[in-house]
Design a protein around this motif. Structure first.
Motif, PDB file in Angstrom:
ATOM      1  N   LEU A 184       0.846  -1.186   0.000  1.00  0.00           N
ATOM      2  CA  LEU A 184       0.000   0.000   0.000  1.00  0.00           C
ATOM      3  C   LEU A 184       0.882   1.236   0.000  1.00  0.00           C
ATOM      4  CD1 LEU A 184      -2.784  -0.899   2.625  1.00  0.00           C
ATOM      5  CD2 LEU A 184      -2.854  -1.166   0.143  1.00  0.00           C
ATOM      6  N   SER A 185       0.496   2.210  -0.778  1.00  0.00           N
ATOM      7  CA  SER A 185       1.245   3.458  -0.858  1.00  0.00           C
ATOM      8  C   SER A 185       0.754   4.429   0.211  1.00  0.00           C
ATOM      9  CB  SER A 185       1.093   4.072  -2.250  1.00  0.00           C
ATOM     10  OG  SER A 185       1.830   5.269  -2.354  1.00  0.00           O
ATOM     11  N   LEU A 186       1.705   5.058   0.909  1.00  0.00           N
ATOM     12  CA  LEU A 186       1.389   5.992   1.989  1.00  0.00           C
ATOM     13  C   LEU A 186       2.032   7.344   1.681  1.00  0.00           C
ATOM     14  CD1 LEU A 186       0.029   6.097   4.843  1.00  0.00           C
ATOM     15  CD2 LEU A 186       2.310   5.740   5.790  1.00  0.00           C
ATOM     16  N   GLN A 187       1.265   8.390   1.846  1.00  0.00           N
ATOM     17  CA  GLN A 187       1.730   9.749   1.574  1.00  0.00           C
ATOM     18  C   GLN A 187       1.435  10.620   2.790  1.00  0.00           C
ATOM     19  OE1 GLN A 187       0.040  11.330  -2.005  1.00  0.00           O
ATOM     20  NE2 GLN A 187       1.445  13.085  -2.095  1.00  0.00           N
ATOM     21  N   PHE A 188       2.451  11.396   3.234  1.00  0.00           N
ATOM     22  CA  PHE A 188       2.263  12.178   4.439  1.00  0.00           C
ATOM     23  C   PHE A 188       1.196  13.249   4.255  1.00  0.00           C
ATOM     24  CE2 PHE A 188       3.266  15.703   7.317  1.00  0.00           C
ATOM     25  CZ  PHE A 188       3.214  15.042   8.526  1.00  0.00           C
ATOM     26  N   SER A 189       1.271  13.990   3.186  1.00  0.00           N
ATOM     27  CA  SER A 189       0.273  15.021   2.870  1.00  0.00           C
ATOM     28  C   SER A 189       0.085  15.081   1.362  1.00  0.00           C
ATOM     29  CB  SER A 189       0.697  16.394   3.416  1.00  0.00           C
ATOM     30  OG  SER A 189       1.915  16.807   2.840  1.00  0.00           O
ATOM     31  N   SER A 190      -0.980  15.752   0.954  1.00  0.00           N
ATOM     32  CA  SER A 190      -1.303  15.804  -0.475  1.00  0.00           C
ATOM     33  C   SER A 190      -0.326  16.663  -1.274  1.00  0.00           C
ATOM     34  CB  SER A 190      -2.725  16.341  -0.669  1.00  0.00           C
ATOM     35  OG  SER A 190      -2.858  17.621  -0.061  1.00  0.00           O
ATOM     36  N   ASP A 191       0.414  17.556  -0.617  1.00  0.00           N
ATOM     37  CA  ASP A 191       1.341  18.426  -1.339  1.00  0.00           C
ATOM     38  C   ASP A 191       2.769  17.910  -1.333  1.00  0.00           C
ATOM     39  OD1 ASP A 191       1.648  18.739   1.328  1.00  0.00           O
ATOM     40  OD2 ASP A 191       1.796  20.920   1.317  1.00  0.00           O
ATOM     41  N   THR A 192       2.993  16.688  -0.826  1.00  0.00           N
ATOM     42  CA  THR A 192       4.323  16.084  -0.859  1.00  0.00           C
ATOM     43  C   THR A 192       4.363  14.999  -1.922  1.00  0.00           C
ATOM     44  OG1 THR A 192       3.695  14.496   0.857  1.00  0.00           O
ATOM     45  CG2 THR A 192       4.728  16.546   1.580  1.00  0.00           C
ATOM     46  N   ALA A 193       5.529  14.916  -2.586  1.00  0.00           N
ATOM     47  CA  ALA A 193       5.678  13.924  -3.653  1.00  0.00           C
ATOM     48  C   ALA A 193       6.204  12.589  -3.145  1.00  0.00           C
ATOM     49  CB  ALA A 193       6.607  14.471  -4.735  1.00  0.00           C
ATOM     50  N   PRO A 231      -2.618   6.594  -2.976  1.00  0.00           N
ATOM     51  CA  PRO A 231      -1.975   6.560  -1.663  1.00  0.00           C
ATOM     52  C   PRO A 231      -2.956   6.878  -0.536  1.00  0.00           C
ATOM     53  CG  PRO A 231      -1.460   8.614  -2.746  1.00  0.00           C
ATOM     54  CD  PRO A 231      -2.264   7.809  -3.738  1.00  0.00           C
ATOM     55  N   LEU A 232      -2.590   6.397   0.644  1.00  0.00           N
ATOM     56  CA  LEU A 232      -3.307   6.750   1.859  1.00  0.00           C
ATOM     57  C   LEU A 232      -2.652   7.998   2.451  1.00  0.00           C
ATOM     58  CD1 LEU A 232      -3.599   3.198   3.510  1.00  0.00           C
ATOM     59  CD2 LEU A 232      -5.235   4.320   2.001  1.00  0.00           C
ATOM     60  N   VAL A 233      -3.408   9.072   2.574  1.00  0.00           N
ATOM     61  CA  VAL A 233      -2.876  10.356   3.030  1.00  0.00           C
ATOM     62  C   VAL A 233      -2.962  10.408   4.552  1.00  0.00           C
ATOM     63  CG1 VAL A 233      -3.044  12.859   2.859  1.00  0.00           C
ATOM     64  CG2 VAL A 233      -3.608  11.420   0.877  1.00  0.00           C
ATOM     65  N   VAL A 234      -1.822  10.712   5.188  1.00  0.00           N
ATOM     66  CA  VAL A 234      -1.759  10.730   6.646  1.00  0.00           C
ATOM     67  C   VAL A 234      -2.281  12.052   7.196  1.00  0.00           C
ATOM     68  CG1 VAL A 234      -0.232  10.601   8.644  1.00  0.00           C
ATOM     69  CG2 VAL A 234       0.173   9.125   6.663  1.00  0.00           C
ATOM     70  N   CYS A 235      -1.714  13.165   6.742  1.00  0.00           N
ATOM     71  CA  CYS A 235      -2.049  14.480   7.273  1.00  0.00           C
ATOM     72  C   CYS A 235      -3.027  15.185   6.332  1.00  0.00           C
ATOM     73  CB  CYS A 235      -0.781  15.309   7.442  1.00  0.00           C
ATOM     74  SG  CYS A 235      -1.054  16.926   8.194  1.00  0.00           S
ATOM     75  N   THR A 236      -4.213  15.486   6.823  1.00  0.00           N
ATOM     76  CA  THR A 236      -5.228  16.200   6.052  1.00  0.00           C
ATOM     77  C   THR A 236      -5.720  17.393   6.869  1.00  0.00           C
ATOM     78  OG1 THR A 236      -6.989  14.782   6.933  1.00  0.00           O
ATOM     79  CG2 THR A 236      -5.924  14.068   4.882  1.00  0.00           C
ATOM     80  N   ARG A 289      -7.460  15.905   9.801  1.00  0.00           N
ATOM     81  CA  ARG A 289      -6.561  15.153  10.686  1.00  0.00           C
ATOM     82  C   ARG A 289      -5.155  15.743  10.575  1.00  0.00           C
ATOM     83  NH1 ARG A 289      -7.382  10.612   8.670  1.00  0.00           N
ATOM     84  NH2 ARG A 289      -5.601  10.523   7.246  1.00  0.00           N
ATOM     85  N   GLN A 290      -4.814  16.604  11.515  1.00  0.00           N
ATOM     86  CA  GLN A 290      -3.510  17.242  11.539  1.00  0.00           C
ATOM     87  C   GLN A 290      -2.525  16.388  12.335  1.00  0.00           C
ATOM     88  OE1 GLN A 290      -2.578  19.994   9.903  1.00  0.00           O
ATOM     89  NE2 GLN A 290      -4.643  20.311   9.045  1.00  0.00           N
ATOM     90  N   VAL A 291      -1.427  16.010  11.696  1.00  0.00           N
ATOM     91  CA  VAL A 291      -0.388  15.218  12.329  1.00  0.00           C
ATOM     92  C   VAL A 291       0.843  16.089  12.493  1.00  0.00           C
ATOM     93  CG1 VAL A 291       1.071  13.164  12.156  1.00  0.00           C
ATOM     94  CG2 VAL A 291      -1.280  13.094  11.308  1.00  0.00           C
ATOM     95  N   LYS A 292       1.282  16.268  13.722  1.00  0.00           N
ATOM     96  CA  LYS A 292       2.404  17.148  14.002  1.00  0.00           C
ATOM     97  C   LYS A 292       3.710  16.373  13.945  1.00  0.00           C
ATOM     98  CE  LYS A 292      -0.322  20.193  16.966  1.00  0.00           C
ATOM     99  NZ  LYS A 292      -0.459  20.827  18.319  1.00  0.00           N
TER     100      LYS A 292
END
Length: 282
Positions: free
Chosen positions: A23-32, A137-142, A145-148
């Motif tokens: 599974l593909s994981l992406q921290f935020s939508s604006d990161t490549a 991808p599954l986006v972590v920080c949205t 849902r803010q991830v610090k």
């Protein structure tokens, strides 16, 4: 030149040896940059009766440090209702013995990649996870849902480590109530075993029928302790009786004298029976 009719399988699930799905994981939508998670259905027969059912548990590898249990639960909640999430440093069995400690009394967690066990309410959720397209991808920080990370994460961890005295007292009281309850149950179980395995004066044990489906236990800890204590007492009495050599010699002499006395009494009894016997031909 005509375009090739060959299509890439990026919109399908990506499998690797070992039965894992990537599974593909992406921290935020604006990161490549993307991170890969490896998931498969958890199947361990030794844990059939634990909190990880074989048909509803997802085993996840390579979970990054910025993903907490809450984040993992929200990431996989799109595939179905989640019952529980557990993150560990390495794969292992469930340990449910003893009362559960609060997080403030637990040692600090190691910072690094984790393995996880995600338990769903329905078994169909496992198939939905394994069939998820690799290029989505599954986006972590949205925004919801803010991830610090970095300094902000350290500040948050320090703030969460501080606890009010009232809250601390409530946690301690709850722990002690659970501990006292477990202790009473253990004492009641030991008392019932002692009653079932109670011996009489001659050493016989009364065997009672337990509830249906209970495994037979021929010996209990209390019965073993009583047996050892009785053997120690017998050995102690024997040592005290024949402590000195002359005591042992006198005991043997008395035993031999008693045997001779019985032998003489038997001879007299036999002679008396012979004298009383009469010949009666008719």
């Amino acid at each position: 030149m005509a375009p090739s009719k060959k299509k890439h399988a990026d919109d399908q699930a990506y499998l690797i040896p070992g039965g894992f799905t990537v599974l593909s994981l992406q921290f935020s939508s604006d990161t490549a940059a993307r991170h890969s998670l490896y998931v498969k259905e958890h199947r361990v027969r030794a844990e059939k009766s634990s909190g990880r059912p074989m048909d509803r548990t997802l085993f996840v590898l390579n979970i990054p440090p910025y993903c907490s249990e809450g984040v993992v639960k929200e990431l996989f909640s799109q595939f179905g209702v989640i019952q529980s999430v557990e993150l560990l440093d390495h794969p292992g069995s469930v340990q449910e013995s003893g009362p559960k400690l609060a997080k403030i009394f637990m040692p600090p967690a190691k910072q690094g990649f984790k393995v996880g066990y995600v338990v769903f309410k329905k078994a169909s959720s496992i198939s939905a996870v394994k069939s998820h397209p690799h290029d989505v991808p599954l986006v972590v920080c949205t925004e919801e849902r803010q991830v610090k990370t970095g300094v902000q994460k350290w500040i948050q961890q320090y703030t969460e480590s501080l606890i009010q005295p009232e809250k601390l007292q409530e946690i301690v009281d709850s722990f002690m109530q659970d501990y006292d309850k477990r202790k009473e149950q253990e004492e009641e179980r030991q008392r019932q075993e002692a009653e079932q395995q109670q011996e009489d004066e001659e050493g016989w044990v009364k065997v009672t029928r337990g509830h249906k489906g209970a495994k037979a236990r021929p010996h209990s800890e209390a019965a073993n302790q009583r047996t050892l204590q009785r053997e120690k007492q017998k050995k102690k009495r024997k040592e005290l009786m024949n402590f000195y050599t002359w005591q042992h010699r006198n005991t043997q002499k008395e035993h031999i004298a008693e045997l001779r006395k019985k032998f003489e009494e038997d001879k007299q009894r036999i002679a008396l029976l012979r004298a009383q016997r009469k010949f009666r031909p008719y």
